[in-house]
Design a protein around this motif. Structure first.
Motif, PDB file in Angstrom:
ATOM      1  N   VAL A   5      32.616  22.879 -66.898  1.00 23.56           N
ATOM      2  CA  VAL A   5      31.706  23.957 -67.286  1.00 23.56           C
ATOM      3  C   VAL A   5      31.454  23.983 -68.794  1.00 23.56           C
ATOM      4  O   VAL A   5      30.823  24.907 -69.305  1.00 23.56           O
ATOM      5  CB  VAL A   5      32.223  25.347 -66.797  1.00 23.56           C
ATOM      6  CG1 VAL A   5      32.225  25.407 -65.284  1.00 23.56           C
ATOM      7  CG2 VAL A   5      33.577  25.674 -67.366  1.00 23.56           C
ATOM      8  N   LEU A   6      31.903  22.958 -69.500  1.00 21.54           N
ATOM      9  CA  LEU A   6      31.670  22.861 -70.936  1.00 21.54           C
ATOM     10  C   LEU A   6      30.187  22.631 -71.193  1.00 21.54           C
ATOM     11  O   LEU A   6      29.573  21.752 -70.592  1.00 21.54           O
ATOM     12  CB  LEU A   6      32.487  21.707 -71.528  1.00 21.54           C
ATOM     13  CG  LEU A   6      32.384  21.525 -73.035  1.00 21.54           C
ATOM     14  CD1 LEU A   6      33.024  22.713 -73.753  1.00 21.54           C
ATOM     15  CD2 LEU A   6      33.079  20.233 -73.444  1.00 21.54           C
ATOM     16  N   VAL A   7      29.597  23.414 -72.081  1.00 21.70           N
ATOM     17  CA  VAL A   7      28.182  23.291 -72.414  1.00 21.70           C
ATOM     18  C   VAL A   7      28.039  22.309 -73.560  1.00 21.70           C
ATOM     19  O   VAL A   7      28.595  22.514 -74.644  1.00 21.70           O
ATOM     20  CB  VAL A   7      27.590  24.662 -72.792  1.00 21.70           C
ATOM     21  CG1 VAL A   7      26.135  24.534 -73.217  1.00 21.70           C
ATOM     22  CG2 VAL A   7      27.738  25.630 -71.636  1.00 21.70           C
ATOM     23  N   ALA A   8      27.266  21.248 -73.324  1.00 20.76           N
ATOM     24  CA  ALA A   8      27.129  20.171 -74.304  1.00 20.76           C
ATOM     25  C   ALA A   8      26.719  20.675 -75.686  1.00 20.76           C
ATOM     26  O   ALA A   8      27.238  20.225 -76.693  1.00 20.76           O
ATOM     27  CB  ALA A   8      26.132  19.133 -73.797  1.00 20.76           C
ATOM     28  N   GLY A   9      25.808  21.616 -75.778  1.00 21.30           N
ATOM     29  CA  GLY A   9      25.351  22.109 -77.070  1.00 21.30           C
ATOM     30  C   GLY A   9      26.160  23.261 -77.621  1.00 21.30           C
ATOM     31  O   GLY A   9      25.880  23.761 -78.708  1.00 21.30           O
ATOM     32  N   ILE A 109      22.108  39.104 -78.968  1.00 23.09           N
ATOM     33  CA  ILE A 109      22.820  38.220 -78.053  1.00 23.09           C
ATOM     34  C   ILE A 109      23.017  36.847 -78.694  1.00 23.09           C
ATOM     35  O   ILE A 109      22.055  36.248 -79.192  1.00 23.09           O
ATOM     36  CB  ILE A 109      22.034  38.056 -76.729  1.00 23.09           C
ATOM     37  CG1 ILE A 109      21.620  39.411 -76.152  1.00 23.09           C
ATOM     38  CG2 ILE A 109      22.816  37.200 -75.744  1.00 23.09           C
ATOM     39  CD1 ILE A 109      22.728  40.266 -75.613  1.00 23.09           C
ATOM     40  N   VAL A 110      24.255  36.355 -78.620  1.00 19.35           N
ATOM     41  CA  VAL A 110      24.597  35.003 -79.076  1.00 19.35           C
ATOM     42  C   VAL A 110      25.523  34.370 -78.043  1.00 19.35           C
ATOM     43  O   VAL A 110      26.091  35.068 -77.208  1.00 19.35           O
ATOM     44  CB  VAL A 110      25.289  35.019 -80.467  1.00 19.35           C
ATOM     45  CG1 VAL A 110      24.383  35.628 -81.528  1.00 19.35           C
ATOM     46  CG2 VAL A 110      26.621  35.759 -80.424  1.00 19.35           C
ATOM     47  N   GLY A 111      25.676  33.049 -78.098  1.00 21.20           N
ATOM     48  CA  GLY A 111      26.630  32.379 -77.218  1.00 21.20           C
ATOM     49  C   GLY A 111      25.987  31.323 -76.337  1.00 21.20           C
ATOM     50  O   GLY A 111      24.910  30.814 -76.629  1.00 21.20           O
ATOM     51  N   VAL A 112      26.659  31.005 -75.265  1.00 23.59           N
ATOM     52  CA  VAL A 112      26.197  29.990 -74.309  1.00 23.59           C
ATOM     53  C   VAL A 112      26.352  30.553 -72.901  1.00 23.59           C
ATOM     54  O   VAL A 112      27.112  31.486 -72.684  1.00 23.59           O
ATOM     55  CB  VAL A 112      27.017  28.676 -74.427  1.00 23.59           C
ATOM     56  CG1 VAL A 112      26.755  28.004 -75.752  1.00 23.59           C
ATOM     57  CG2 VAL A 112      28.501  28.898 -74.230  1.00 23.59           C
ATOM     58  N   GLN A 113      25.670  30.115 -72.061  1.00 28.10           N
ATOM     59  CA  GLN A 113      24.757  29.048 -71.782  1.00 28.10           C
ATOM     60  C   GLN A 113      23.401  29.676 -71.533  1.00 28.10           C
ATOM     61  O   GLN A 113      23.253  30.507 -70.666  1.00 28.10           O
ATOM     62  CB  GLN A 113      25.356  28.251 -70.618  1.00 28.10           C
ATOM     63  CG  GLN A 113      24.479  27.643 -69.615  1.00 28.10           C
ATOM     64  CD  GLN A 113      24.160  26.192 -69.859  1.00 28.10           C
ATOM     65  OE1 GLN A 113      23.638  25.912 -70.915  1.00 28.10           O
ATOM     66  NE2 GLN A 113      24.395  25.336 -68.905  1.00 28.10           N
ATOM     67  N   ILE A 147      15.945  22.630 -72.277  1.00 28.36           N
ATOM     68  CA  ILE A 147      16.314  23.726 -71.372  1.00 28.36           C
ATOM     69  C   ILE A 147      16.488  25.018 -72.168  1.00 28.36           C
ATOM     70  O   ILE A 147      16.013  26.083 -71.768  1.00 28.36           O
ATOM     71  CB  ILE A 147      17.593  23.385 -70.590  1.00 28.36           C
ATOM     72  CG1 ILE A 147      17.324  22.220 -69.630  1.00 28.36           C
ATOM     73  CG2 ILE A 147      18.132  24.598 -69.843  1.00 28.36           C
ATOM     74  CD1 ILE A 147      18.570  21.653 -68.985  1.00 28.36           C
ATOM     75  N   HIS A 148      17.151  24.912 -73.305  1.00 25.26           N
ATOM     76  CA  HIS A 148      17.347  26.064 -74.179  1.00 25.26           C
ATOM     77  C   HIS A 148      16.000  26.679 -74.562  1.00 25.26           C
ATOM     78  O   HIS A 148      15.776  27.886 -74.390  1.00 25.26           O
ATOM     79  CB  HIS A 148      18.134  25.616 -75.415  1.00 25.26           C
ATOM     80  CG  HIS A 148      18.308  26.679 -76.447  1.00 25.26           C
ATOM     81  ND1 HIS A 148      19.092  27.792 -76.246  1.00 25.26           N
ATOM     82  CD2 HIS A 148      17.807  26.801 -77.701  1.00 25.26           C
ATOM     83  CE1 HIS A 148      19.068  28.559 -77.331  1.00 25.26           C
ATOM     84  NE2 HIS A 148      18.294  27.972 -78.222  1.00 25.26           N
TER      85      HIS A 148
END
Length: 170
Positions: A5-9, A109-113, A147-148
């Motif tokens: 579940v690690l987000v590449a970016g 809002i900040v963070g992933v994904q 995608i982002h």
């Protein structure tokens, strides 16, 4: 081997997230850290992820490395830690109550994904009538930049303010 579940970016935006949090604290903005922590059995995980939790070693089991904040991010006194088990920080949590009790009407809002946690939280915030919802585009990330950016565009079309950390800091 990295977490499934690690987000590449994700790692690349940690400094921007840390800076956004520092600016928020300087401005007296209530900081909420939203984290995923799951039961070792995986019984509180989405159905499509339960296979990752065999033997109590899922990627975000409470107390294990995968459930910790990224290196360089720290919860400080006065901050609030909210544990969630789904994409949206509002789904099956008490976040809305905590924010409204504090008189908070605007969110940054900040963070992933971006296409999952960020987007679901943002859409729920809009549905819950928060007056202003801001997404810092360089302090959020997805597995791929296209995608982002596609998700940032979608959020902008529903009235979400999308800006850079530098623009927000001014």
């Amino acid at each position: 081997m990295g977490s499934p579940v690690l987000v590449a970016g994700g790692e690349a935006v940690v400094p921007a997230v840390a800076e956004a949090v520092a600016v928020a604290r300087e401005r007296g903005i209530f900081v909420v850290w939203v984290v995923r922590e799951h039961d070792p059995s995986g019984r509180d995980v989405e159905l499509f992820r339960r296979h990752l939790y065999s033997g109590g070693k899922g990627p975000t089991v409470k107390g294990l490395k995968g459930a910790e904040l990224a290196d360089g991010l720290f919860i400080k006194e006065g901050d609030y830690k909210l544990v969630k088990t789904r994409f949206s920080a509002f789904f099956a949590t008490h976040l809305d109550s905590v924010l409204k009790t504090q008189g908070i009407k605007n969110l940054v809002i900040v963070g992933v994904q971006t296409p999952n946690c960020i987007r679901q939280t943002v859409y729920d915030a809009v549905e819950l009538d928060y007056e202003k919802v801001i997404v810092l585009i360089d302090a959020t990330a997805a597995a791929r930049p296209d995608i982002h950016l596609a998700n940032i565009r979608d959020m902008k079309t529903i009235g979400v303010e999308t800006t850079t950390l530098e623009e927000w800091r001014r």
